[in-house]
Every structure is written in C-alpha cells, then in structure tokens.
Scaffold this active site. Sequence first.
Site, PDB file in Angstrom:
ATOM      1  N   ARG A 167      -0.128 -10.000   4.389  1.00 38.56           N
ATOM      2  CA  ARG A 167      -0.953  -9.009   5.480  1.00 38.56           C
ATOM      3  C   ARG A 167      -0.788  -9.729   7.299  1.00 38.56           C
ATOM      4  O   ARG A 167      -0.556  -9.196   7.702  1.00 38.56           O
ATOM      5  CB  ARG A 167      -2.876  -8.960   4.986  1.00 38.56           C
ATOM      6  CG  ARG A 167      -3.361  -8.055   6.435  1.00 38.56           C
ATOM      7  CD  ARG A 167      -5.031  -8.212   6.539  1.00 38.56           C
ATOM      8  NE  ARG A 167      -5.454  -8.442   5.075  1.00 38.56           N
ATOM      9  CZ  ARG A 167      -5.684  -7.468   3.776  1.00 38.56           C
ATOM     10  NH1 ARG A 167      -5.863  -5.849   4.398  1.00 38.56           N
ATOM     11  NH2 ARG A 167      -6.134  -7.241   3.118  1.00 38.56           N
ATOM     12  N   CYS A 220      -5.844  17.004  -2.321  1.00 38.35           N
ATOM     13  CA  CYS A 220      -6.831  17.467  -2.492  1.00 38.35           C
ATOM     14  C   CYS A 220      -7.922  16.911  -3.213  1.00 38.35           C
ATOM     15  O   CYS A 220      -8.572  17.064  -3.788  1.00 38.35           O
ATOM     16  CB  CYS A 220      -6.711  18.500  -3.548  1.00 38.35           C
ATOM     17  SG  CYS A 220      -5.559  20.365  -3.599  1.00 38.35           S
ATOM     18  N   TYR A 232      -0.047  -3.636   2.707  1.00 38.74           N
ATOM     19  CA  TYR A 232      -0.819  -2.607   1.414  1.00 38.74           C
ATOM     20  C   TYR A 232      -0.810  -1.302   1.102  1.00 38.74           C
ATOM     21  O   TYR A 232      -1.912  -1.154   0.391  1.00 38.74           O
ATOM     22  CB  TYR A 232      -2.199  -3.436   0.826  1.00 38.74           C
ATOM     23  CG  TYR A 232      -2.758  -4.439   0.923  1.00 38.74           C
ATOM     24  CD1 TYR A 232      -2.315  -5.442  -0.292  1.00 38.74           C
ATOM     25  CD2 TYR A 232      -2.829  -5.097   1.756  1.00 38.74           C
ATOM     26  CE1 TYR A 232      -2.603  -6.520  -0.511  1.00 38.74           C
ATOM     27  CE2 TYR A 232      -3.240  -6.926   1.654  1.00 38.74           C
ATOM     28  CZ  TYR A 232      -2.683  -7.514   0.529  1.00 38.74           C
ATOM     29  OH  TYR A 232      -2.478  -8.719  -0.001  1.00 38.74           O
TER      30      TYR A 232
END
Length: 451
Positions: A313, A381, A410
């Site tokens: 990260r 949806c 990620y």
Amino acid sequence: MSLPASDLTKQPDNRTTMDLGAVLPKTAEVRDDHLFIGGVDMVELAREQGTALYVFDEADLTSRMEAYRDSFRKRFENSDIIYASKAFLNKEVVRLAQAQGMCLDVSGGGELACAQSVGFPMERVFVHGNNKTPQELEEAITAGVGRIVVDSRIELARVSEIAGRHGVVQDIYMRITPGVEADTHEYIRTGCEDSKFGFTMLEDFAFTCVGTALNTPNVRLAGLHCHIGSQIFALHSFREAAAVMVEFMARIRDEYGYVVEGLDLGGGLGVAYLAEHNPSSIDEFAEVTTQAVRELCAEHDLPLPHLSVEPGRSLVANAGVTLYTVGILKTLPGIRKYVAVDGGMSDNIRTALYHADYEPTIANKAGQPRTEIVTLCGKHCESGDAVVVDMPLQHADLGDIVCVFGTGAYNMTMSSNYNGQPRPAVVFVKDGKARVTTRRETYADLYQRDL
C-alpha cells in the site's frame, strides 16, 4: 448493504486540489483549472481512454521504490524490500520492481504466473497465503521460488512431500502470529491471536512447530515472518512486533541450537487517504524497524539477521488515482447530494467493505474550491455502491471528469465484473506521456470462458 447515514453537519472545506498534500501523487499539478499528473492532462486522458480509468504516476512509483531500498540499505546493509504484489499487480509494476532490485511477494498461483511471464527472478520470490493449494505449492517449488512462507503444519508437510518428490530442499519462512494488536481496521489487522494467518504463540504452539520444521526433511528453515496488519500509523507497533520476533529467535537458538538467519517484519505502513492524515515517512519506518532489530539482537546476543519488509500500500496507494465521468445528479433535500459516476464497487470495493475514505476533485475544475458535500455513487445495483461518501467536491455538472485520489492499492486487484462491468484499463503517466499497461476489458472478454 447501504450507505451510512449522512452527517448533515459536515461543511465543505473550500480547499482546492493542491491543498490536499500527501494525498496527491508526487507530480500532481493544476494548469488552467485542469489536473495534470506526470505532465499529462487528466481531462484529456479520460476523453482519450474512457472512464472508469486507473492512472499511475510512474515517477511517484519509482521514487517510493527507491526510497524503501535506499532507506533500509543505508541503515541495514543485509536487507531486502519485498513488493507485496497483492496491493497492485500487472506486468509493468513487476518490471519496475525488478529494475529497482526488489523481491516479490506473491499470494497465489496467478500472481506467481504474472512474475514468471516477465522473467522476474524466481529466487527473489516469496510465496504467501494461509491456504496454498497443493497445485500452487507444486507450481512454486518447480518454478524454483526463493522462499515459501509456511502458514501451518499441514502446509509444512505438503511442502516437504512435494520438494522431496522433485529432489530439492525448499527454503521456508514460518509465519508467526506475534500477538501485537495494531491500531487499524479489524478486517486488516492480522497480527493478533485470533487470526487465520500463521502459527499462534499461544500454548507454545509456534515454538513446538519450529522444532517440527527443523526435523522435517526436504525443507530448510531460512527465516521467520510476521505481519501485524495494514494502514498502521503508530510505528511503535512495529517495534513491539520486532521485540516478540527477536526474543523468539533467541529462544530457538537457546533451546534448539539453531540460529535463524532471516527475519521478515511484513508491511503495513499507513498512507494518507485524507488531507488531514499524517502518516510516518518511509525513512521514519526504516529508522524504527532497523534500530529496533539492531538493539534487540544486541540485547539477546544474536547475529543480525537478513532483514526484510513487505511494502505494498505505501508504495502504490498515493501513486494511483481513478478517473470517472459524471452521469447523473440527484439532490435529496435534507438527506444527501448524489453525484453518480460510471464506475463504483466494481473498481473500488474498499468503500463498501471498510467504509474507506477518499479525497475527490473535479479534474476540469481542479483549481476551484470544493464547495459542496456530495456522495460519489456508482452505477451498480446495490444501495451501498459508492466510491466516496459525504466529502467535499466542486459543484458538479454532467460530463465532468472526477478524479479520486489514493486508489492505487487494492482497487484494481480487488476489482470485479459485477453487473457485467468490464474492468478499467491501467495507464502509466510520465514526462507528459501516457501508456496503457493493462488494456480495458471488453464484453467479449467477460464471456470468453463460457461454453
């Protein structure tokens, strides 16, 4: 799944894009109200390549890789940086990691296949995962990977059997759960005792399993590994983990007569997702971890190990952004203002999973203050489909290009085809030039496996 209730007391901060500090890629700038990264106009890039679109600042990526390598090597010569490919993986980032002399952490057969496809040196590959399949272990051992990070007694036996069948001795690290409670989200806290990862230290289980490993044929215990979690701001957590691990190494020496040569302290250094975040620097992280290992080894009269860390990260998050096009605007008085974009949970699941926060801007209005509080909702949806919840943004109009910062980690690797959505392309930008490193999926790609 639905969105959290609106905070109706939240006020826009009126900051412009360049006020967002560490959230921004390193080459970000505003010219004539347009956002530029790597010398490339994000508005023009979005129109050329379509949206949603992942964009990476190549100079930013490279500089962070260099910073990790140099910060550790100048303090601890016998050290390696292992890029955690789960954070962001395509062939080009593996090539960059190889060029910077890094090792590679893979967590499955697919990630290993990517490394093989570009000729990454297998001896610099570390294989992770709490449930590596027998097929994945076979693939790793026959490929000649440098280390397999063993996660259980069952896996230890599997590695021994496969290695013996192929006539090799496989170097392994054992993943130890150090019992350190890192201050981070519970879903990304991995070093506490209640974890699916590693050998627990409860009831001396991990220590007993070390003895088993030392007597298991076809494997060599080359090191120990731990990982206490992700997005950690408190550096003392890493020192606490180092203390547990070095003491454990000293006990192995004292009771088994075996000196463990390698120590991998994992990753987890936090990054700035919001303008007010103030994470530690790579250099500060290197100082804390290397100093801790030096002092603790001296305290226990241990030789210095081969030290490794596994950033993911903190290498890629702030180097990456995602571009979207505004398609629908809805204002619900006293409730929320929705700005709908042409992506969502299929290209960024972290907001739905963790209620992750991000800073957005309108790339074609980047020099203007962010005067409204909006939710950037996706096109899927699901009621909880959102990229950004209740954050400041410039006044949005149909067709505007929205840039969401800090999406390099990620997002692409956890993307999906929900609702038949093709996954976005990945573009690297540098010195005024843009190059597609992963093409956009097509509808044909989605169903080519169907019979």
